[in-house]
Enzyme design. Structure first.
Site, PDB file in Angstrom:
ATOM      1  CG  ASP A  53      -0.228  -0.137   2.428  1.00 42.14           C
ATOM      2  OD1 ASP A  53       0.922  -0.215   2.805  1.00 42.14           O
ATOM      3  OD2 ASP A  53      -0.946  -0.171   3.550  1.00 42.14           O
ATOM      4  CB  SER A  54       4.482   1.734   0.196  1.00 40.40           C
ATOM      5  OG  SER A  54       4.845   0.640  -0.847  1.00 40.40           O
ATOM      6  CG  ASP A  92       0.194  -4.161   2.040  1.00 44.45           C
ATOM      7  OD1 ASP A  92       0.488  -4.900   2.934  1.00 44.45           O
ATOM      8  OD2 ASP A  92       1.139  -2.876   1.891  1.00 44.45           O
ATOM      9  CE  LYS A 122       3.146  -5.898   3.976  1.00 47.85           C
ATOM     10  NZ  LYS A 122       2.558  -4.722   4.699  1.00 47.85           N
ATOM     11  CD  GLU A 124       0.384  -1.715   7.981  1.00 44.67           C
ATOM     12  OE1 GLU A 124      -0.015  -0.887   8.732  1.00 44.67           O
ATOM     13  OE2 GLU A 124       0.897  -1.247   6.775  1.00 44.67           O
ATOM     14  CD  GLU A 191       7.815  -0.328   7.951  1.00 46.03           C
ATOM     15  OE1 GLU A 191       6.636  -0.974   7.831  1.00 46.03           O
ATOM     16  OE2 GLU A 191       8.108   0.679   7.445  1.00 46.03           O
TER      17      GLU A 191
END
Ligand code: KIV
Length: 273
Positions: A53-54, A92, A122, A124, A191
């Protein structure tokens, strides 16, 4: 077996990643968001491509990862999928599509798998999303976790500084890694945490730990493609190694082209019909 000059034909699955950890072979992972870049990374032999999602930052110019939508992630992921023959593609789940309830999380993950053809998602977060992770895995969808600095929670953290330097947060991180392993995650991205802490977690869990700003004692590394290629030069944390200066290369080529157009040098006799 791949060497510096040859790329293994073996298709990378979650099972292959766990075998790599078991034999101590490091896992390479980079982000990609489009067909052309994904084709280069896949043919170069990258193990895992993350449609991160970057994309919200590097493709869309947003300050955070929060604005990107599920439809936009699906657009990027399907472009990447068309280019890839070998790498495992992880996508993501964007902010707001899984945090609330585990049915919504499953629905979002199913859309990604159905509409993109990619191999995994993925997410978070730790213990608080374990039920959603279990729900998604029970539908046959592999899940990669993401702990430590989780950019979707930037408004809670207030800063992109190193996480888990204090004992309480370090303990929670270790416990969350175990919870994600128990929930069935096939790997976890960690991270921006101290290297020794990430290394301890990599030793304690059987699943691969992929670090970003988490030192060298883990099972693999991930970087954002535009950062490591030097396309985006505004972001230079200590953990980032730049492998190219594409900002300068592209800028110089553009200036050369402008000058050739203005002078009439381009196109020449051989470049026209
Ligand atoms: O979105 C992303 O690029 C990521 C990496 C920083 C791991 O999550």
């Amino acid at each position: 077996m791949s060497t510096a000059n040859s790329v293994s034909e073996k298709v990378i699955t979650t099972h292959v990643l766990s075998e790599m950890k078991a034999r101590g072979e490091k896992i390479s992972m980079l982000t990609a968001y489009d067909y052309s870049m994904a084709k280069i990374l896949d043919s170069a032999g990258i193990d895992v491509i993350l449609v991160g999602d970057s994309a919200s930052n590097v493709m869309a110019g947003n300050i955070t990862t929060l604005p990107i939508t599920l439809d936009q992630m699906i657009y990027h992921a399907s472009s990447v999928q068309k280019a890839v023959n070998r790498s495992l593609i992880v996508v993501d789940l964007p902010f707001g599509t899984y945090q609330g309830d585990s049915r919504e999380a499953l629905h979002s993950a199913i859309r990604i798998m159905k509409e993109t053809g990619c191999g995994a998602v993925k997410m978070e977060g730790g213990e608080e999303i374990a039920d959603s992770i279990k729900n998604i895995i029970s539908a046959g969808i592999p899940v990669m976790g993401h702990l430590g600095l989780t950019p979707q929670s930037i408004n809670k953290f207030g800063t992109y500084a190193v996480r888990a330097k204090e004992e309480a947060e370090a303990k929670k991180l270790i416990s969350d890694a175990h919870k994600l392993e128990e929930a069935g995650c096939f790997a976890i991205v960690i991270e921006k945490v101290p290297a020794t802490l990430a290394g301890q977690i990599a030793k304690e869990v059987k699943i691969p730990i992929i670090g970003i700003g988490a030192g060298g004692y883990v099972d693999g590394q991930v970087l954002v493609l535009h950062d490591m290629l030097g396309i985006n030069k505004e972001f230079s944390p200590r953990f980032l190694r730049r492998y190219a200066d594409l900002f300068t290369t592209i800028s110089d080529a553009t200036k050369h082209y402008i000058s050739d157009v203005k002078s009439g040098d381009f196109p020449n006799e051989n470049e026209q019909y």
